[in-house]
Design a protein around this motif. Sequence first.
Motif, mmCIF file in Angstrom:
data_model
loop_
_atom_site.group_PDB
_atom_site.id
_atom_site.type_symbol
_atom_site.label_atom_id
_atom_site.label_comp_id
_atom_site.label_asym_id
_atom_site.label_seq_id
_atom_site.Cartn_x
_atom_site.Cartn_y
_atom_site.Cartn_z
ATOM 1 N N VAL A 24 -99.211 17.104 -50.348
ATOM 2 C CA VAL A 24 -99.338 17.591 -51.723
ATOM 3 C C VAL A 24 -98.452 16.774 -52.666
ATOM 4 O O VAL A 24 -98.877 16.402 -53.772
ATOM 5 N N ALA A 25 -97.218 16.491 -52.257
ATOM 6 C CA ALA A 25 -96.296 15.745 -53.118
ATOM 7 C C ALA A 25 -96.811 14.338 -53.400
ATOM 8 O O ALA A 25 -96.677 13.832 -54.516
ATOM 9 N N ILE A 28 -99.472 14.435 -56.135
ATOM 10 C CA ILE A 28 -99.054 14.806 -57.496
ATOM 11 C C ILE A 28 -98.624 13.566 -58.275
ATOM 12 O O ILE A 28 -97.802 12.781 -57.813
ATOM 13 N N GLY A 29 -99.179 13.415 -59.456
ATOM 14 C CA GLY A 29 -98.827 12.278 -60.301
ATOM 15 C C GLY A 29 -99.947 11.937 -61.258
ATOM 16 O O GLY A 29 -101.040 12.531 -61.206
ATOM 17 N N ARG A 65 -96.032 5.993 -53.387
ATOM 18 C CA ARG A 65 -95.619 7.399 -53.267
ATOM 19 C C ARG A 65 -95.201 7.811 -51.858
ATOM 20 O O ARG A 65 -94.210 8.532 -51.693
ATOM 21 N N TRP A 298 -89.600 18.367 -52.874
ATOM 22 C CA TRP A 298 -90.016 19.070 -54.091
ATOM 23 C C TRP A 298 -89.065 18.787 -55.247
ATOM 24 O O TRP A 298 -89.491 18.667 -56.399
ATOM 25 N N THR A 301 -90.075 15.460 -56.504
ATOM 26 C CA THR A 301 -91.365 15.553 -57.196
ATOM 27 C C THR A 301 -91.172 16.076 -58.612
ATOM 28 O O THR A 301 -91.776 15.575 -59.572
ATOM 29 N N THR A 305 -91.917 13.943 -62.278
ATOM 30 C CA THR A 305 -93.115 14.398 -62.987
ATOM 31 C C THR A 305 -92.849 15.271 -64.212
ATOM 32 O O THR A 305 -93.664 15.279 -65.137
#
Length: 339
Positions: A24-25, A28-29, A65, A298, A301, A305
């Motif tokens: 998931v991390a 994300i972006g 990433r 997290w 992240t 972000t």
Amino acid sequence: MRRRTPLAPLVVVGLVLLVVTVLVAVAIGPAGLGVGEVARSIGGHLGLDVTPVPRLHDAIVWELRLPRVLTAAAVGAGLALSGAVMQSLTRNPLADPYLLGLSSGASLGAVAVLVVGVSLLLPVAAFVGALLALVATFSLARTGGTLTPGRAVLAGLAVSQLCAAGTSLVIFWTATGDSYREILSWLLGSLAGSDWQSVAIAGIAVLVVGGIVLAQAVRLDAFAFGDTAAGALGIDVDRTRWTLMTLVALLTGAMVAVSGAIGFVGLVLPHAVVALTGPAHRRLLPVTALAGAVFLIWADTLARTVFDPRELPVGIVTALIGVPVFAVLLRRRQGAAWS
């Protein structure tokens, strides 16, 4: 007596949560990747028979990433594990991986190469700085007496202040232009420059040193009852303590070398996890490492972000989260003995 969840389910749940967090991390972006696309990209590089993803998206996952997320996982696990061991060895609930002046020594080494403009040597310089700080701490603690945990802590504080003063002097005297931003970002803890070399340094350190530390779980349990009780159980107290402290220093030095000094992970996570696992180190150490890995992923992240396209040093995020969490833990355990 409160019944604890068996270790195996805790580890399995932790590993599943870690894998999901990584996928998931990475997704994300701003590129708008999906979790399935991330999984296919990783699977393709691992030689699995999967549907290829667009070349640009594959490069974003594999080259940008994923190394950063895996580095965050390794650093989080290493710092959390180091914090748990230091708190046990010193019987100090406020101990963290940087107690022996390691982060300040690493910072001095890193800043020295940054101001010279040789940033490629940053991990090496940071690691060497951490080891030199450890040697200075132990040497100072032995001066005029027996090497004890209390003397080591005091010596670590002195070495930390000396290295911090040296770092400030180097910055004040030589840093110019954009080097200030680069230095400040590293000092506050940052994973922005992570690559596969960072993954290798942090990952190998966690697997090798962490594995040795986990094998000493029973010996760490004996320290909870004091040196006399540990000695009565047949443990060479001094040799075990300083061997483990040296291993923790090596592990912490490797983490700081790739990420800078990220605070609160090694301080807060062991206290948060002990409520779930109990004080037995056979259970506490592996779960703490997994929790540290998930937490730092997290936190990083959020750091990259929340204010996109600008990025926060991850050390700011861990402090913003860690301080209130530690305050809550402290309040809940008011009047009770720390584990």
